[in-house]
Scaffold this motif. Structure first.
Motif, PDB file in Angstrom:
ATOM      1  N   TRP A 197      33.273  37.490  48.187  1.00 28.40           N
ATOM      2  CA  TRP A 197      34.696  37.431  47.829  1.00 28.40           C
ATOM      3  C   TRP A 197      35.175  35.990  47.788  1.00 28.40           C
ATOM      4  O   TRP A 197      34.708  35.150  48.555  1.00 28.40           O
ATOM      5  CB  TRP A 197      35.549  38.213  48.841  1.00 28.40           C
ATOM      6  CG  TRP A 197      35.077  39.605  49.096  1.00 28.40           C
ATOM      7  CD1 TRP A 197      34.457  40.073  50.226  1.00 28.40           C
ATOM      8  CD2 TRP A 197      35.160  40.715  48.205  1.00 28.40           C
ATOM      9  NE1 TRP A 197      34.153  41.401  50.089  1.00 28.40           N
ATOM     10  CE2 TRP A 197      34.580  41.829  48.861  1.00 28.40           C
ATOM     11  CE3 TRP A 197      35.675  40.888  46.917  1.00 28.40           C
ATOM     12  CZ2 TRP A 197      34.498  43.087  48.266  1.00 28.40           C
ATOM     13  CZ3 TRP A 197      35.593  42.138  46.323  1.00 28.40           C
ATOM     14  CH2 TRP A 197      35.013  43.214  46.993  1.00 28.40           C
ATOM     15  N   SER A 240      35.240  43.400  36.796  1.00 30.18           N
ATOM     16  CA  SER A 240      35.811  42.059  36.678  1.00 30.18           C
ATOM     17  C   SER A 240      35.782  41.570  35.236  1.00 30.18           C
ATOM     18  O   SER A 240      34.848  41.829  34.477  1.00 30.18           O
ATOM     19  CB  SER A 240      35.058  41.072  37.580  1.00 30.18           C
ATOM     20  OG  SER A 240      33.764  40.824  37.067  1.00 30.18           O
ATOM     21  N   GLY A 286      40.577  44.242  43.249  1.00 30.27           N
ATOM     22  CA  GLY A 286      40.444  45.676  43.475  1.00 30.27           C
ATOM     23  C   GLY A 286      40.633  45.971  44.934  1.00 30.27           C
ATOM     24  O   GLY A 286      41.338  45.271  45.637  1.00 30.27           O
ATOM     25  N   ASN A 327      33.863  46.081  42.065  1.00 26.79           N
ATOM     26  CA  ASN A 327      34.645  44.902  41.685  1.00 26.79           C
ATOM     27  C   ASN A 327      33.886  44.004  40.706  1.00 26.79           C
ATOM     28  O   ASN A 327      34.494  43.403  39.818  1.00 26.79           O
ATOM     29  CB  ASN A 327      35.068  44.124  42.933  1.00 26.79           C
ATOM     30  CG  ASN A 327      36.309  44.694  43.570  1.00 26.79           C
ATOM     31  OD1 ASN A 327      37.420  44.276  43.284  1.00 26.79           O
ATOM     32  ND2 ASN A 327      36.131  45.695  44.433  1.00 26.79           N
ATOM     33  N   VAL A 386      36.288  39.369  43.503  1.00 26.33           N
ATOM     34  CA  VAL A 386      34.852  39.237  43.683  1.00 26.33           C
ATOM     35  C   VAL A 386      34.425  37.855  43.193  1.00 26.33           C
ATOM     36  O   VAL A 386      34.975  37.313  42.233  1.00 26.33           O
ATOM     37  CB  VAL A 386      34.097  40.367  42.951  1.00 26.33           C
ATOM     38  CG1 VAL A 386      34.172  40.200  41.442  1.00 26.33           C
ATOM     39  CG2 VAL A 386      32.659  40.459  43.418  1.00 26.33           C
ATOM     40  N   SER A 439      33.718  52.130  36.172  1.00 24.37           N
ATOM     41  CA  SER A 439      32.649  51.236  36.604  1.00 24.37           C
ATOM     42  C   SER A 439      31.277  51.848  36.358  1.00 24.37           C
ATOM     43  O   SER A 439      30.317  51.140  36.057  1.00 24.37           O
ATOM     44  CB  SER A 439      32.817  50.899  38.092  1.00 24.37           C
ATOM     45  OG  SER A 439      32.801  52.064  38.873  1.00 24.37           O
ATOM     46  N   ALA A 491      44.430  42.519  47.980  1.00 24.27           N
ATOM     47  CA  ALA A 491      43.973  43.813  47.504  1.00 24.27           C
ATOM     48  C   ALA A 491      45.142  44.721  47.146  1.00 24.27           C
ATOM     49  O   ALA A 491      46.102  44.862  47.897  1.00 24.27           O
ATOM     50  CB  ALA A 491      43.110  44.494  48.569  1.00 24.27           C
TER      51      ALA A 491
END
Length: 251
Positions: free
Chosen positions: A87, A57, A108, A53, A113, A2, A95
């Motif tokens: 969310w 994504s 995640g 997230n 998300v 990330s 999750a």
């Protein structure tokens, strides 16, 4: 990773044109067109779980990466944002699962998300001008375009500037439902007041407002409500007086 996605995203320099000629300025005051960024200029002050997230994504990496202009982002918000939570409804229970639950926007540690927060961060990476942010919060095609604009302001603008941004909209009566799946209908004005007075936003947190600034905002809100209450009472008194005069004339 990330962090790698974040660096690559922030290094992009897309066309920020909103289709109109606008005066560019290097000033970062409230009167300048270039907006200051409060706090982190990399994370937009998002919760690390939400940000991770977003960056991981599929929607953000494969779809939003192709959008380069202000108008493209606005159109995407119009077509794909139906709430303002971080969310998607019920996704946090998923999750850690894999397979089909990997979904459009990635499961995640937090859940799936939302398109809203993916687009919110996309707006941030474009470094919108003051004129463009005003275009979001005054947009008439969708209250969710406006909501993304107000979220951007709450996450990125210096706390002392927040009152000036939100105050003109405290009595805005357009309706919006920020809750995923619906069930939390508010006016835009009520939503703005919540953003000014609450730290939590549907399971995530806004940047903290320093205590002296928060006290000033709350006092101004109380004064605003007193003014609205007085204006309503005055209107009712005037209407009552007009009715009496009309009755007297009829007699």
């Amino acid at each position: 990773t990330s962090s790698g996605v974040l660096k690559a995203t922030l290094s992009m320099n897309p066309d920020l044109s909103d289709g109109e000629d606008e005066e560019q300025t290097t000033r970062t005051s409230r009167r300048g067109n270039i907006l200051p960024i409060h706090g982190s200029e990399k994370t937009m002050n998002l919760n690390s779980m939400v940000l991770t997230n977003v960056l991981n994504s599929v929607y953000f990496k494969n779809v939003l990466v192709q959008l380069k202009t202000y108008h493209e982002i606005v159109d995407e918000i119009y077509n794909h944002v139906y709430h303002l939570e971080p969310w998607e409804k019920g996704s946090r229970k998923l999750a850690g699962q894999v397979g089909m639950c990997g979904g459009v926007r990635g499961v995640g540690t937090g859940g799936i998300v939302s398109s809203a927060f993916c687009l919110l961060f996309k707006v941030f990476t474009l470094r919108p001008t003051r004129k463009q942010v005003n275009g979001l919060i005054n947009h008439r095609d969708s209250p969710y375009i406006r909501g993304i604009g107000f979220l951007f302001i709450r996450y990125t603008q210096p706390p002392p500037d927040l009152w000036d941004w939100f105050e003109p909209y405290l009595d805005d009566e357009e309706e919006v439902d920020p809750k995923a799946g619906g069930g939390s209908l508010l006016t835009v004005g009520q939503m703005c007041q919540e953003m000014l007075t609450k730290l939590e936003w549907y399971g995530t947190l806004f940047p903290r407002i320093p205590v002296p600034v928060q006290k000033s905002i709350e006092e101004r809100l109380r004064e605003h409500r007193r003014s609205v209450y007085a204006a309503v009472n005055q209107t009712e008194d005037n209407e009552t007086e007009e009715m009496k005069e009309e009755e007297e004339e009829e007699e």
